[in-house]
Design a protein around this motif. Structure first.
Motif, PDB file in Angstrom:
ATOM      1  N   ASP A 163       0.793  -1.322  -0.019  1.00 38.32           N
ATOM      2  CA  ASP A 163       0.044  -0.150  -0.028  1.00 38.32           C
ATOM      3  C   ASP A 163       0.739   1.232  -0.151  1.00 38.32           C
ATOM      4  N   VAL A 164       1.995   1.071   0.624  1.00 38.48           N
ATOM      5  CA  VAL A 164       2.860   2.330   0.732  1.00 38.48           C
ATOM      6  C   VAL A 164       3.488   2.635  -0.591  1.00 38.48           C
ATOM      7  N   GLU A 165       3.727   1.576  -1.316  1.00 36.52           N
ATOM      8  CA  GLU A 165       4.173   1.698  -2.608  1.00 36.52           C
ATOM      9  C   GLU A 165       3.348   2.578  -3.313  1.00 36.52           C
ATOM     10  N   ASP A 166       1.953   2.217  -3.370  1.00 39.88           N
ATOM     11  CA  ASP A 166       0.925   2.672  -4.399  1.00 39.88           C
ATOM     12  C   ASP A 166       0.900   4.285  -3.837  1.00 39.88           C
ATOM     13  N   LEU A 167       0.861   4.522  -2.454  1.00 37.45           N
ATOM     14  CA  LEU A 167       0.432   6.050  -1.908  1.00 37.45           C
ATOM     15  C   LEU A 167       1.913   6.704  -2.648  1.00 37.45           C
ATOM     16  N   MET A 168       3.354   6.085  -2.401  1.00 34.16           N
ATOM     17  CA  MET A 168       4.402   6.696  -3.053  1.00 34.16           C
ATOM     18  C   MET A 168       4.156   7.190  -4.341  1.00 34.16           C
ATOM     19  N   GLN A 169       3.632   6.185  -5.197  1.00 39.83           N
ATOM     20  CA  GLN A 169       3.549   6.534  -6.767  1.00 39.83           C
ATOM     21  C   GLN A 169       2.759   7.526  -7.059  1.00 39.83           C
ATOM     22  N   THR A 217       1.775   9.908  -4.862  1.00 37.63           N
ATOM     23  CA  THR A 217       2.409  11.136  -4.422  1.00 37.63           C
ATOM     24  C   THR A 217       3.224  11.770  -5.465  1.00 37.63           C
ATOM     25  N   PHE A 218       4.088  11.193  -5.959  1.00 36.00           N
ATOM     26  CA  PHE A 218       5.089  11.397  -6.985  1.00 36.00           C
ATOM     27  C   PHE A 218       4.516  11.944  -8.315  1.00 36.00           C
ATOM     28  N   ILE A 219       3.500  11.276  -8.838  1.00 39.46           N
ATOM     29  CA  ILE A 219       2.653  11.632  -9.818  1.00 39.46           C
ATOM     30  C   ILE A 219       1.919  12.995  -9.472  1.00 39.46           C
ATOM     31  N   SER A 220       1.229  13.157  -8.331  1.00 40.45           N
ATOM     32  CA  SER A 220       0.625  14.314  -8.055  1.00 40.45           C
ATOM     33  C   SER A 220       1.537  15.352  -8.072  1.00 40.45           C
ATOM     34  N   ALA A 221       2.912  15.311  -7.624  1.00 40.61           N
ATOM     35  CA  ALA A 221       3.984  16.426  -7.197  1.00 40.61           C
ATOM     36  C   ALA A 221       4.336  16.697  -8.573  1.00 40.61           C
ATOM     37  N   PHE A 222       4.653  15.812  -9.424  1.00 39.61           N
ATOM     38  CA  PHE A 222       4.915  16.244 -11.013  1.00 39.61           C
ATOM     39  C   PHE A 222       3.983  17.030 -11.852  1.00 39.61           C
ATOM     40  N   GLU A 223       2.714  16.735 -11.468  1.00 43.83           N
ATOM     41  CA  GLU A 223       1.691  17.366 -12.135  1.00 43.83           C
ATOM     42  C   GLU A 223       1.329  18.795 -11.489  1.00 43.83           C
ATOM     43  N   ASN A 224       1.886  19.041 -10.304  1.00 46.00           N
ATOM     44  CA  ASN A 224       1.806  20.328  -9.865  1.00 46.00           C
ATOM     45  C   ASN A 224       2.937  20.948  -9.531  1.00 46.00           C
ATOM     46  N   LEU A 225       3.871  20.736 -10.377  1.00 46.30           N
ATOM     47  CA  LEU A 225       5.412  20.904  -9.583  1.00 46.30           C
ATOM     48  C   LEU A 225       5.166  22.612  -9.960  1.00 46.30           C
ATOM     49  N   GLY A 226       4.570  22.751 -11.126  1.00 46.12           N
ATOM     50  CA  GLY A 226       4.619  24.428 -11.688  1.00 46.12           C
ATOM     51  C   GLY A 226       3.912  25.241 -10.544  1.00 46.12           C
ATOM     52  N   LYS A 227       3.142  24.695  -9.692  1.00 50.04           N
ATOM     53  CA  LYS A 227       2.538  25.601  -8.691  1.00 50.04           C
ATOM     54  C   LYS A 227       3.147  25.912  -7.402  1.00 50.04           C
ATOM     55  N   LEU A 228       4.136  25.031  -7.456  1.00 51.61           N
ATOM     56  CA  LEU A 228       5.264  25.449  -6.036  1.00 51.61           C
ATOM     57  C   LEU A 228       5.752  26.630  -6.188  1.00 51.61           C
ATOM     58  N   GLU A 281      10.835   3.379 -11.745  1.00 52.84           N
ATOM     59  CA  GLU A 281      10.479   2.930 -13.006  1.00 52.84           C
ATOM     60  C   GLU A 281       8.775   3.044 -13.321  1.00 52.84           C
ATOM     61  N   ASN A 282       8.057   2.687 -12.221  1.00 47.91           N
ATOM     62  CA  ASN A 282       6.650   3.225 -12.405  1.00 47.91           C
ATOM     63  C   ASN A 282       6.312   4.505 -12.417  1.00 47.91           C
ATOM     64  N   VAL A 283       6.579   5.283 -11.587  1.00 49.05           N
ATOM     65  CA  VAL A 283       6.509   6.759 -11.711  1.00 49.05           C
ATOM     66  C   VAL A 283       6.939   7.342 -13.063  1.00 49.05           C
ATOM     67  N   MET A 284       8.170   7.185 -13.479  1.00 49.47           N
ATOM     68  CA  MET A 284       8.591   7.863 -14.495  1.00 49.47           C
ATOM     69  C   MET A 284       7.923   7.413 -16.004  1.00 49.47           C
ATOM     70  N   ALA A 285       7.513   5.962 -15.958  1.00 49.82           N
ATOM     71  CA  ALA A 285       6.632   5.536 -17.100  1.00 49.82           C
ATOM     72  C   ALA A 285       5.379   6.212 -17.197  1.00 49.82           C
ATOM     73  N   ARG A 286       4.518   6.324 -15.928  1.00 46.54           N
ATOM     74  CA  ARG A 286       3.528   7.139 -15.972  1.00 46.54           C
ATOM     75  C   ARG A 286       3.749   8.875 -16.522  1.00 46.54           C
ATOM     76  N   VAL A 287       4.640   9.174 -16.136  1.00 48.93           N
ATOM     77  CA  VAL A 287       5.323  10.699 -16.275  1.00 48.93           C
ATOM     78  C   VAL A 287       5.306  10.822 -17.581  1.00 48.93           C
ATOM     79  N   ILE A 288       6.058  10.137 -18.247  1.00 49.80           N
ATOM     80  CA  ILE A 288       6.398  10.162 -19.725  1.00 49.80           C
ATOM     81  C   ILE A 288       5.237   9.757 -20.682  1.00 49.80           C
ATOM     82  N   LYS A 289       4.084   8.859 -20.060  1.00 52.71           N
ATOM     83  CA  LYS A 289       3.032   8.810 -20.913  1.00 52.71           C
ATOM     84  C   LYS A 289       2.308   9.759 -20.758  1.00 52.71           C
ATOM     85  N   SER A 290       2.096  10.333 -19.770  1.00 54.91           N
ATOM     86  CA  SER A 290       1.128  11.659 -19.431  1.00 54.91           C
ATOM     87  C   SER A 290       1.838  12.803 -20.377  1.00 54.91           C
TER      88      SER A 290
END
Length: 225
Positions: A48-54, A56-67, A209-218
């Protein structure tokens, strides 16, 4: 790709926002151990922690410009993780623990002092986690548990912890001392902070690997429009 060793964290963030998404991997690897300890301290199992981490990182990437203040990226990222943990527990109708901050603050040395060394990401020889320690931490009410996790396991300052949890610095000190009092007998004897909820590099690669794959796809999807 820019050699990231020559860049400050703020420069890495700016480059990611500017389109060099490959550099986001640096941030994932840097903060994987922090988020893992937060998730485990919240009470979730490894998967579950792995899923939550992923998420979190996806949300951070998508909102990075708002920081707006990139100096507080770590605190901002941990707050996202805490929100993800809370949402998951809320959906599961988990019992919320209500606390009262009525304990008297006392000055004390850090529970896991190592001659002033707060590097909680150093390599640890003993990779076996004590079930006794994990159970003891989970028995602490949530408010104290999270302060303990951020201050002692993740090495965050009082100011950073207060910002992450949206409480006063005095409350951080009060809750930390109470948490240490609860844990001292079980934990202080034999274990260091680094040995608790350690995040193995094997799992780090998986998250990256999982996060970067989703980021690149996005990014590819966005570029199509």
């Amino acid at each position: 790709m820019i050699v990231y060793q020559q860049l400050s964290e703020i420069e890495i963030i700016d480059n990611v926002i500017g389109g060099d998404i490959a550099l986001f991997e640096v941030l994932i690897r840097r903060y994987n151990p922090y988020l893992y300890k937060v998730g485990r301290s919240y009470g979730y199992i490894h998967q579950d922690v792995e899923d939550l981490m992923q998420e979190t990182f996806i949300s951070a990437f998508e909102n990075l410009g708002k920081l707006h203040n990139k100096t507080y990226f770590k605190t901002w990222l941990i707050r996202i993780m805490l929100n993800e943990c809370y949402r998951k527990s809320y959906k599961a109708a988990a019992r919320k623990e209500v606390m009262a901050d009525t304990f008297v603050y006392e000055k004390s040395t850090p529970m896991f002092s190592d001659n002033g060394n707060d590097d909680t990401e150093k390599t640890v020889g003993n990779r076996e986690l004590s079930s006794i320690i994990e159970n003891a931490i989970r028995q602490i009410p949530m408010d104290y548990r999270m302060v303990f996790s951020l201050r002692e396991l993740n090495g965050m300052s009082v100011h950073e912890t207060a910002m992450a949890l949206n409480i006063t610095e005095t409350n951080v000190k009060v809750r930390l001392n109470r948490a240490k009092a609860m844990l001292r007998k079980e934990v202080e004897k034999m274990y260091s902070a680094e040995e608790i909820f350690e995040f193995n590099l094997i799992y780090c690669d998986k998250i990256v690997e999982n996060v970067m794959a989703r980021v690149i796809k996005s990014q590819k999807v966005q570029n199509e429009f």
